[in-house]
Scaffold this active site. Sequence first.
Site, PDB file in Angstrom:
ATOM      1  N   GLU A   1      -6.752   5.024   7.964  1.00  0.00           N
ATOM      2  CA  GLU A   1      -6.466   6.437   7.679  1.00  0.00           C
ATOM      3  C   GLU A   1      -7.697   7.112   7.082  1.00  0.00           C
ATOM      4  O   GLU A   1      -7.976   8.278   7.350  1.00  0.00           O
ATOM      5  CB  GLU A   1      -5.250   6.540   6.741  1.00  0.00           C
ATOM      6  CG  GLU A   1      -3.963   6.288   7.529  1.00  0.00           C
ATOM      7  CD  GLU A   1      -2.830   5.683   6.732  1.00  0.00           C
ATOM      8  OE1 GLU A   1      -2.880   5.678   5.482  1.00  0.00           O
ATOM      9  OE2 GLU A   1      -1.879   5.199   7.378  1.00  0.00           O
TER      10      GLU A   1
ATOM     11  N   GLU B   1      -5.585  -4.595  10.855  1.00  0.00           N
ATOM     12  CA  GLU B   1      -4.571  -3.560  11.037  1.00  0.00           C
ATOM     13  C   GLU B   1      -4.850  -2.787  12.321  1.00  0.00           C
ATOM     14  O   GLU B   1      -5.631  -1.829  12.313  1.00  0.00           O
ATOM     15  CB  GLU B   1      -4.587  -2.592   9.850  1.00  0.00           C
ATOM     16  CG  GLU B   1      -4.249  -3.243   8.528  1.00  0.00           C
ATOM     17  CD  GLU B   1      -3.651  -2.236   7.552  1.00  0.00           C
ATOM     18  OE1 GLU B   1      -2.559  -2.508   7.056  1.00  0.00           O
ATOM     19  OE2 GLU B   1      -4.266  -1.179   7.314  1.00  0.00           O
TER      20      GLU B   1
ATOM     21  N   SER C   1       3.151  -1.777  10.544  1.00  0.00           N
ATOM     22  CA  SER C   1       4.595  -1.851  10.804  1.00  0.00           C
ATOM     23  C   SER C   1       5.224  -3.201  10.470  1.00  0.00           C
ATOM     24  O   SER C   1       6.148  -3.654  11.153  1.00  0.00           O
ATOM     25  CB  SER C   1       4.911  -1.447  12.253  1.00  0.00           C
ATOM     26  OG  SER C   1       4.540  -0.095  12.464  1.00  0.00           O
TER      27      SER C   1
ATOM     28  N   GLY D   1       2.226   2.589  10.839  1.00  0.00           N
ATOM     29  CA  GLY D   1       3.181   3.676  10.660  1.00  0.00           C
ATOM     30  C   GLY D   1       3.879   4.097  11.947  1.00  0.00           C
ATOM     31  O   GLY D   1       4.514   5.136  11.996  1.00  0.00           O
TER      32      GLY D   1
ATOM     33  N   ASN E   1       0.873  -1.177   0.000  1.00  0.00           N
ATOM     34  CA  ASN E   1       0.000   0.000   0.000  1.00  0.00           C
ATOM     35  C   ASN E   1       0.908   1.225   0.000  1.00  0.00           C
ATOM     36  O   ASN E   1       1.469   1.590   1.027  1.00  0.00           O
ATOM     37  CB  ASN E   1      -0.884  -0.044   1.263  1.00  0.00           C
ATOM     38  CG  ASN E   1      -1.692   1.233   1.441  1.00  0.00           C
ATOM     39  OD1 ASN E   1      -1.786   2.055   0.529  1.00  0.00           O
ATOM     40  ND2 ASN E   1      -2.284   1.396   2.620  1.00  0.00           N
TER      41      ASN E   1
ATOM     42  N   LYS F   1       0.215   4.247  -0.364  1.00  0.00           N
ATOM     43  CA  LYS F   1      -0.401   5.469   0.207  1.00  0.00           C
ATOM     44  C   LYS F   1      -0.109   6.667  -0.709  1.00  0.00           C
ATOM     45  O   LYS F   1       0.016   6.499  -1.916  1.00  0.00           O
ATOM     46  CB  LYS F   1       0.065   5.686   1.655  1.00  0.00           C
ATOM     47  CG  LYS F   1      -0.157   4.428   2.499  1.00  0.00           C
ATOM     48  CD  LYS F   1       0.025   4.649   3.971  1.00  0.00           C
ATOM     49  CE  LYS F   1      -0.208   3.329   4.708  1.00  0.00           C
ATOM     50  NZ  LYS F   1      -0.121   3.477   6.160  1.00  0.00           N
TER      51      LYS F   1
ATOM     52  N   HIS G   1      -9.631   1.498   5.067  1.00  0.00           N
ATOM     53  CA  HIS G   1      -8.340   1.705   5.726  1.00  0.00           C
ATOM     54  C   HIS G   1      -8.513   2.682   6.893  1.00  0.00           C
ATOM     55  O   HIS G   1      -9.272   3.644   6.793  1.00  0.00           O
ATOM     56  CB  HIS G   1      -7.313   2.236   4.728  1.00  0.00           C
ATOM     57  CG  HIS G   1      -5.920   2.192   5.276  1.00  0.00           C
ATOM     58  ND1 HIS G   1      -5.449   3.156   6.130  1.00  0.00           N
ATOM     59  CD2 HIS G   1      -4.939   1.280   5.126  1.00  0.00           C
ATOM     60  CE1 HIS G   1      -4.214   2.838   6.485  1.00  0.00           C
ATOM     61  NE2 HIS G   1      -3.879   1.699   5.889  1.00  0.00           N
TER      62      HIS G   1
END
Length: 252
Positions: A97, A167, A213, A173, A9, A11, A95
């Site tokens: 985010e 996730e 991560s 991250g 991904n 991003k 996701h």
Amino acid sequence: MRRPLVVGNWKMNLLRRDAVALARAVAEWARRHSQPELVLCPPFVYLEAVAEVLRDAPVGLGAQNVYPQAGGAYTGEISPAMLADVGCRYVIVGHSERRQLLGEQDEFIGRKVVAALEAGLQPILCVGELLKQRERGETQEVVRGQLVQALQGVSEAAASRLVLAYEPVWAIGTGRVATAAQAQEVQADLRSTLRMRYNATAAEQVRILYGGSVKAENAAELLAQPDVDGALVGGASLRADEFLRIAACAVA
Ligand code: PGA
């Protein structure tokens, strides 16, 4: 029985030249390795450039988002058919985010899952708890809730085409990875939720990825868990050597 799957991904990273070079390196590796299945998810504007690089390579193309309408006045959005048209087979949906920065809710995410499936795409549905939810012991309830709500419109026949990604938000991250035992516990629970919602066959077929991560140094232990069928990789997917070292850990 489930083919391992490692998804990059990207991003909102890379410009065209680096995106193409990264895709080339991944394609080159994939030509020499039959496992795992690899998928790259570049930003929308580079989907076609990456599709071109991947044309004769055994690497799938995915998008990072989709809008749940076939077409119309939705300025700035991209339909499932458009993604299929440029060569996507997968699309990341839900996701964290997008849930956190853009306020996406389970009901809207569920519509994306259905729209993606109807267009012949395989959604990669992301679920995961916040740190405070884990600390309060709510992990199971949160991720089950996200899963069940997002799958409300998904029929039994379509269920086996889903891919899930667990996730934990606190691991994305941050460099703080879930332990292999934590990932396995939640992912086994997701699979049993699928078994109850659909049937044992569908639950056995759906691949459940871990994301948050993932790096070359922690991938082998995570991927050795029985319900961790692959990885959704963010930061570490931006360097070919690191991403491919992770891929090398994902063999059936
Ligand atoms: P990360 O991101 O690997 O950079 O933690 C994973 C993801 O958000 O999919």
